[in-house]
Design an enzyme around this catalytic site. Structure first.
Site, PDB file in Angstrom:
ATOM      1  N   ASP A 202       0.834  -1.203   0.000  1.00 40.94           N
ATOM      2  CA  ASP A 202       0.000   0.000   0.000  1.00 40.94           C
ATOM      3  C   ASP A 202       0.873   1.260   0.000  1.00 40.94           C
ATOM      4  O   ASP A 202       0.562   2.246  -0.675  1.00 40.94           O
ATOM      5  CB  ASP A 202      -0.931   0.005   1.215  1.00 40.94           C
ATOM      6  CG  ASP A 202      -1.862  -1.189   1.236  1.00 40.94           C
ATOM      7  OD1 ASP A 202      -2.306  -1.612   0.148  1.00 40.94           O
ATOM      8  OD2 ASP A 202      -2.128  -1.724   2.333  1.00 40.94           O
TER       9      ASP A 202
ATOM     10  N   HIS B  45      -5.365  -3.592   5.448  1.00 41.49           N
ATOM     11  CA  HIS B  45      -4.861  -3.951   4.124  1.00 41.49           C
ATOM     12  C   HIS B  45      -5.989  -4.454   3.229  1.00 41.49           C
ATOM     13  O   HIS B  45      -5.844  -5.464   2.543  1.00 41.49           O
ATOM     14  CB  HIS B  45      -3.757  -5.002   4.276  1.00 41.49           C
ATOM     15  CG  HIS B  45      -3.063  -5.345   2.996  1.00 41.49           C
ATOM     16  ND1 HIS B  45      -2.462  -4.406   2.192  1.00 41.49           N
ATOM     17  CD2 HIS B  45      -2.884  -6.536   2.371  1.00 41.49           C
ATOM     18  CE1 HIS B  45      -1.935  -5.003   1.133  1.00 41.49           C
ATOM     19  NE2 HIS B  45      -2.181  -6.292   1.209  1.00 41.49           N
TER      20      HIS B  45
END
Length: 339
Positions: free
Chosen positions: A176, A203
């Site tokens: 990310d 996530h």
């Protein structure tokens, strides 16, 4: 250093040759659980190239000896060994300093990370049990999705065994961060190697919260641009799944991110100063019992949780929207072990 090759004696039988040795501070053993898969193979390749890795132990249910043989031909000092099947799992993890876990099934078009839960939850549970037995002090870097649930699963296994150390179990959310850095660099015509954006939360989907207000160097976007960029970071995994049209999910970028995080753990173990990465860990920063934030890494794992920093009004709304889903995913993981 490399020692000189000893010349044969008069009899033609060579004397003993002293082999390559590494300095003690570089003597780290790393295992990859799921080493034959789409993430595991490139991840293992990247780790084989890192000078901090002395031993690379590859585990999977199929094909690992072949992957190990292939990697062993690469001219770096790390020794590679492959282990295959459940009966060898503890041998694979014995004495490891870091265990990286990309094991599990990948996402396919139309699947959410939560759809992967039943299969991957069992895989992570069994790997965590083996780690408890073979390397209870190792750093665990969990890639297997859904990370928001698999990290609590591993933690509960360690708790049940009385060997839980919350400073040593991590959910790898580095991808990310990598995506946020890349997308912002593209939008602002910056060198991506110079861009640093913390990404907090979890996530998956709305639990992924890029803190663009804390980006370095400083950047600014209109409200519409900020929303579009945030959504792209949150949905980037789906972007790859769709682009691969049924052929898999993010493997190469995830391998890069997983290697980056594993190497950060090794740098911390070595005693390097100011090693900071975001990861999903046990946390009291928010009401969610696990939460990703920037972490200062060291010899004991997490040396300091660096927290949220100052959030913009937009980021405060991201936090408000993401927390309920994150808490639900965490509970799902805990209940899987404790039911």
């Amino acid at each position: 250093m490399l020692n000189r090759i000893v010349k044969p004696s008069i009899s033609g039988v060579p004397k003993a040759v002293k082999c390559f040795s590494t300095t003690p501070q570089n003597n780290f053993k790393v295992a990859v659980a799921g080493a034959s898969g789409g993430i595991g193979q490139p991840l293992s390749l990247l780790l084989k190239q890192n000078p901090l890795v002395t031993e690379l132990s590859l585990y999977d249910v199929v094909h690992t000896p072949g992957v190990a043989a292939d990697l062993s031909h690469i001219e770096t000092p790390a020794k590679v060994k492959g282990y295959v099947g459940a009966e060898s799992i503890c041998d694979a993890f014995k004495g490891c300093d870091v265990v990286v876990i990309p094991a599990g099934v990948p996402r396919k078009p139309g699947m959410t990370r939560d759809d992967l839960f039943n299969t991957n939850a069992s895989i992570v549970r069994d790997i965590a049990k083996a780690c408890v037995e073979a390397c209870p002090k190792a750093m665990l870097a969990i890639i297997s999705n859904p990370v928001n649930s698999t990290v609590p699963i591993a933690s509960e296994i360690f708790k049940k065994a009385g060997k839980y150390d919350p400073k040593r179990i991590f959910g790898v959310t580095t991808l990310d961060v990598v995506r946020a850095n890349t997308f912002i660099a593209e939008a602002k015509c910056l060198d991506p190697l110079t861009v640093k954006v913390p990404v907090i939360g979890g996530h998956a989907g709305v639990t992924i919260m890029p803190l663009i207000s804390q980006a370095s160097p400083k950047v600014s976007f209109s409200e519409s641009e900020l929303k579009a960029l945030t959504v792209r970071i949150q949905d980037a995994g789906t972007e790859v799944v769709k682009a691969k049209a049924g052929a898999g999910s993010a493997t190469l970028s995830m391998a890069y991110a997983g290697a980056r995080f594993a190497i950060a753990l090794l740098r911390g173990l070595k005693g390097e100063a100011n090693v900071i990465e975001c990861a999903f860990v046990k946390s009291d920063v928010t009401e969610a019992p696990y939460f990703a934030t920037p972490l200062l890494l060291g010899k004991g794992g997490i040396e300091k949780n660096l927290g949220l920093g100052t959030l913009s009004a937009f980021e405060q709304q991201l936090l408000k929207a993401g927390i309920p889903e994150l808490i639900a995913s965490i509970k799902k993981g805990e209940q899987f072990v404790n039911k």
